[in-house]
Design a protein around this motif. Structure first.
Motif, short mmCIF file in Angstrom:
data_model
loop_
_atom_site.label_atom_id
_atom_site.label_comp_id
_atom_site.label_asym_id
_atom_site.label_seq_id
_atom_site.Cartn_x
_atom_site.Cartn_y
_atom_site.Cartn_z
N PRO A 129 12.93 -5.05 -2.02
CA PRO A 129 12.38 -6.31 -1.47
C PRO A 129 11.92 -6.17 -0.03
CG PRO A 129 14.39 -6.77 -2.67
CD PRO A 129 14.27 -5.28 -2.57
N VAL A 130 12.66 -5.42 0.77
CA VAL A 130 12.26 -5.22 2.17
C VAL A 130 10.94 -4.44 2.22
CG1 VAL A 130 12.87 -4.09 4.33
CG2 VAL A 130 14.60 -5.35 3.05
N LEU A 131 10.80 -3.45 1.35
CA LEU A 131 9.56 -2.68 1.29
C LEU A 131 8.38 -3.56 0.88
CD1 LEU A 131 8.33 0.14 1.54
CD2 LEU A 131 8.82 0.46 -0.87
N LEU A 132 8.59 -4.46 -0.07
CA LEU A 132 7.52 -5.36 -0.50
C LEU A 132 7.12 -6.32 0.61
CD1 LEU A 132 8.60 -6.16 -4.15
CD2 LEU A 132 6.72 -4.71 -3.40
N VAL A 133 8.09 -6.82 1.37
CA VAL A 133 7.78 -7.74 2.47
C VAL A 133 7.05 -7.02 3.59
CG1 VAL A 133 8.85 -9.12 4.29
CG2 VAL A 133 9.65 -9.33 1.95
N LEU A 134 7.42 -5.76 3.84
CA LEU A 134 6.80 -5.01 4.94
C LEU A 134 5.57 -4.22 4.51
CD1 LEU A 134 9.99 -3.71 6.78
CD2 LEU A 134 8.56 -5.69 7.33
N SER A 135 5.14 -4.32 3.26
CA SER A 135 4.01 -3.53 2.79
C SER A 135 2.71 -3.80 3.55
CB SER A 135 3.82 -3.72 1.29
OG SER A 135 3.55 -5.05 0.97
N PRO A 136 2.43 -5.02 4.02
CA PRO A 136 1.21 -5.17 4.85
C PRO A 136 1.24 -4.31 6.12
CG PRO A 136 1.96 -7.32 4.12
CD PRO A 136 3.02 -6.33 3.74
N LEU A 137 2.42 -4.15 6.71
CA LEU A 137 2.52 -3.27 7.87
C LEU A 137 2.31 -1.82 7.49
CD1 LEU A 137 5.54 -4.84 9.78
CD2 LEU A 137 3.11 -5.03 10.30
N LEU A 138 2.71 -1.47 6.27
CA LEU A 138 2.49 -0.11 5.78
C LEU A 138 1.01 0.19 5.65
CD1 LEU A 138 3.87 2.45 4.76
CD2 LEU A 138 3.83 1.45 2.47
N LEU A 139 0.23 -0.82 5.25
CA LEU A 139 -1.22 -0.63 5.14
C LEU A 139 -1.84 -0.35 6.51
CD1 LEU A 139 -2.15 -3.40 2.57
CD2 LEU A 139 -2.01 -0.93 2.19
N LEU A 140 -1.26 -0.88 7.57
CA LEU A 140 -1.74 -0.57 8.92
C LEU A 140 -1.21 0.76 9.42
CD1 LEU A 140 -1.36 -4.06 10.61
CD2 LEU A 140 -3.48 -2.93 9.93
N ALA A 141 0.00 1.13 9.00
CA ALA A 141 0.63 2.36 9.49
C ALA A 141 -0.03 3.61 8.93
CB ALA A 141 2.11 2.35 9.16
N VAL A 142 -0.56 3.53 7.71
CA VAL A 142 -1.17 4.71 7.09
C VAL A 142 -2.40 5.19 7.88
CG1 VAL A 142 -2.36 5.53 5.03
CG2 VAL A 142 -0.21 4.29 4.82
N PRO A 143 -3.37 4.32 8.20
CA PRO A 143 -4.51 4.82 9.00
C PRO A 143 -4.09 5.29 10.39
CG PRO A 143 -4.99 2.64 8.11
CD PRO A 143 -3.57 2.94 7.78
N VAL A 144 -3.12 4.62 11.00
CA VAL A 144 -2.65 5.05 12.32
C VAL A 144 -2.00 6.43 12.22
CG1 VAL A 144 -0.96 4.55 14.14
CG2 VAL A 144 -2.39 2.72 13.22
N GLY A 145 -1.22 6.65 11.18
CA GLY A 145 -0.61 7.97 10.96
C GLY A 145 -1.66 9.04 10.71
N LEU A 146 -2.71 8.70 9.96
CA LEU A 146 -3.78 9.65 9.70
C LEU A 146 -4.50 10.04 10.99
CD1 LEU A 146 -5.45 11.20 7.62
CD2 LEU A 146 -6.88 9.16 7.38
N VAL A 147 -4.80 9.06 11.83
CA VAL A 147 -5.45 9.35 13.12
C VAL A 147 -4.53 10.19 13.99
CG1 VAL A 147 -6.26 8.29 15.26
CG2 VAL A 147 -6.95 7.33 13.05
N ALA A 148 -3.23 9.88 14.01
CA ALA A 148 -2.29 10.67 14.81
C ALA A 148 -2.24 12.11 14.32
CB ALA A 148 -0.90 10.04 14.76
N CYS A 149 -2.27 12.31 13.01
CA CYS A 149 -2.27 13.67 12.46
C CYS A 149 -3.52 14.42 12.88
CB CYS A 149 -2.17 13.64 10.94
SG CYS A 149 -0.53 13.24 10.32
N LEU A 150 -4.67 13.75 12.84
CA LEU A 150 -5.91 14.41 13.21
C LEU A 150 -5.96 14.73 14.71
CD1 LEU A 150 -8.41 12.40 11.00
CD2 LEU A 150 -7.50 14.69 10.60
#
Length: 86
Positions: free
Chosen positions: A26-47
């Motif tokens: 349930p915590v993961l489902l509530v925080l999933s919109p933040l996960l959608l923002l974290a993925v592109p930020v993580g991708l840019v950080a990796c690059l």
């Protein structure tokens, strides 16, 4: 195996104890919109840092699979926190 429950035990300075059982899904489902923002930020950080995004994802997955059974204890003065992942 992905952890299902995180137990947090907190000892307050006055000696009283508090135990919280936090279900992960349930915590993961509530925080999933933040996960959608974290993925592109993580991708840019990796690059920017020249780290393989696939390697970083594989490392995060290995960390997640290793979590069940983990215990983390923190103490500062008379306050203590114990986190255990099941």
């Amino acid at each position: 195996m992905i952890p299902n429950l995180v137990t947090v035990r907190h000892r307050r300075p006055d000696g009283r104890r508090l135990r919280l059982h936090v279900p992960v899904l349930p915590v993961l489902l509530v925080l999933s919109p933040l996960l959608l923002l974290a993925v592109p930020v993580g991708l840019v950080a990796c690059l920017v840092l020249r780290v393989s995004p696939l390697g970083a994802l594989r490392g995060a997955g290995q960390l997640l699979w290793a979590l069940p059974g983990t215990r983390i204890e923190l103490e500062q003065g008379r306050t203590a926190v114990l986190v255990s992942v099941r």
